[in-house]
Design a protein around this motif. Structure first.
Motif, PDB file in Angstrom:
ATOM      1  N   UNK A  79       0.823  -1.206   0.000  1.00 46.55           N
ATOM      2  CA  UNK A  79       0.000   0.000   0.000  1.00 46.55           C
ATOM      3  C   UNK A  79       0.862   1.264   0.000  1.00 46.55           C
ATOM      4  N   UNK A  80       1.905   1.266   0.794  1.00 46.26           N
ATOM      5  CA  UNK A  80       2.793   2.426   0.824  1.00 46.26           C
ATOM      6  C   UNK A  80       3.455   2.678  -0.518  1.00 46.26           C
ATOM      7  N   UNK A  81       3.865   1.597  -1.183  1.00 42.90           N
ATOM      8  CA  UNK A  81       4.493   1.737  -2.492  1.00 42.90           C
ATOM      9  C   UNK A  81       3.498   2.266  -3.522  1.00 42.90           C
ATOM     10  N   UNK A  82       2.255   1.827  -3.440  1.00 44.42           N
ATOM     11  CA  UNK A  82       1.248   2.302  -4.396  1.00 44.42           C
ATOM     12  C   UNK A  82       0.860   3.748  -4.138  1.00 44.42           C
ATOM     13  N   UNK A  83       0.749   4.120  -2.882  1.00 37.82           N
ATOM     14  CA  UNK A  83       0.320   5.481  -2.562  1.00 37.82           C
ATOM     15  C   UNK A  83       1.436   6.506  -2.676  1.00 37.82           C
ATOM     16  N   UNK A  84       2.641   6.155  -2.230  1.00 38.98           N
ATOM     17  CA  UNK A  84       3.708   7.145  -2.117  1.00 38.98           C
ATOM     18  C   UNK A  84       4.939   6.819  -2.945  1.00 38.98           C
ATOM     19  N   UNK A  85       4.956   5.682  -3.625  1.00 40.51           N
ATOM     20  CA  UNK A  85       6.133   5.277  -4.369  1.00 40.51           C
ATOM     21  C   UNK A  85       7.108   4.572  -3.451  1.00 40.51           C
ATOM     22  N   UNK A  86       8.144   4.040  -4.030  1.00 38.43           N
ATOM     23  CA  UNK A  86       9.139   3.355  -3.218  1.00 38.43           C
ATOM     24  C   UNK A  86      10.238   4.325  -2.846  1.00 38.43           C
ATOM     25  N   UNK A  87      10.875   4.094  -1.714  1.00 41.64           N
ATOM     26  CA  UNK A  87      11.944   4.970  -1.267  1.00 41.64           C
ATOM     27  C   UNK A  87      13.200   4.731  -2.103  1.00 41.64           C
ATOM     28  N   UNK A  88      14.127   5.656  -2.014  1.00 41.57           N
ATOM     29  CA  UNK A  88      15.360   5.563  -2.788  1.00 41.57           C
ATOM     30  C   UNK A  88      16.145   4.321  -2.393  1.00 41.57           C
ATOM     31  N   UNK A  89      16.137   3.966  -1.103  1.00 36.00           N
ATOM     32  CA  UNK A  89      16.853   2.775  -0.658  1.00 36.00           C
ATOM     33  C   UNK A  89      16.302   1.519  -1.313  1.00 36.00           C
ATOM     34  N   UNK A  90      15.006   1.464  -1.530  1.00 34.60           N
ATOM     35  CA  UNK A  90      14.406   0.298  -2.157  1.00 34.60           C
ATOM     36  C   UNK A  90      14.726   0.232  -3.647  1.00 34.60           C
ATOM     37  N   UNK A  91      14.976   1.370  -4.276  1.00 34.12           N
ATOM     38  CA  UNK A  91      15.233   1.391  -5.708  1.00 34.12           C
ATOM     39  C   UNK A  91      16.667   1.036  -6.049  1.00 34.12           C
ATOM     40  N   UNK A  92      17.569   1.153  -5.090  1.00 33.83           N
ATOM     41  CA  UNK A  92      18.970   0.822  -5.348  1.00 33.83           C
ATOM     42  C   UNK A  92      19.133  -0.688  -5.489  1.00 33.83           C
ATOM     43  N   UNK A  93      19.927  -1.122  -6.456  1.00 36.28           N
ATOM     44  CA  UNK A  93      20.150  -2.568  -6.602  1.00 36.28           C
ATOM     45  C   UNK A  93      21.001  -3.088  -5.455  1.00 36.28           C
ATOM     46  N   UNK A  94      20.864  -4.350  -5.174  1.00 38.15           N
ATOM     47  CA  UNK A  94      21.671  -4.968  -4.135  1.00 38.15           C
ATOM     48  C   UNK A  94      23.130  -4.962  -4.571  1.00 38.15           C
ATOM     49  N   UNK A  95      24.018  -4.645  -3.650  1.00 34.82           N
ATOM     50  CA  UNK A  95      25.435  -4.536  -3.970  1.00 34.82           C
ATOM     51  C   UNK A  95      26.131  -5.846  -3.633  1.00 34.82           C
TER      52      UNK A  95
END
Length: 95
Positions: free
Chosen positions: A63-79
């Motif tokens: 729900x948070x992702x749909x309403x507000x988008x994903x945070x920058x930390x979630x968009x970064x690929x795993x290192x």
């Protein structure tokens, strides 16, 4: 002078109609957004946990992702730890 006063009154009335229209438009946008969020929640809810993991979501974060988008930390690929190790100095220097 009365013509000027009539023009001002008409301009004020026009401005009031424009404000009402934009308020109505905003209400329609909010309702349409809520319908889209609920529709997408049902679609994501039908996926299994593995599929949600593949797109980077959990049941609790949908729900948070749909309403507000994903945070920058979630968009970064795993290192990858090995890939992110600093290069030896000889490979970094420009000679």
């Amino acid at each position: 002078m009365s013509a000027t006063m009539t023009t001002r009154t008409t301009a004020r009335q026009h401005l009031a109609v424009r404000r009402d229209r934009s308020l109505l438009q905003r209400i329609v946008e909010v309702v349409a957004r809520e319908f889209r969020v609920r529709r997408d929640m049902r679609a994501l809810g039908s996926l299994d946990d593995a599929a949600l993991h593949d797109i980077g979501l959990t049941r609790g974060s949908m729900e948070g992702a749909l309403r507000y988008g994903r945070s920058v930390e979630q968009l970064r690929p795993a290192v990858d730890e090995a890939a992110s190790a600093p290069l030896p100095r000889s490979l970094v220097e420009w000679r």
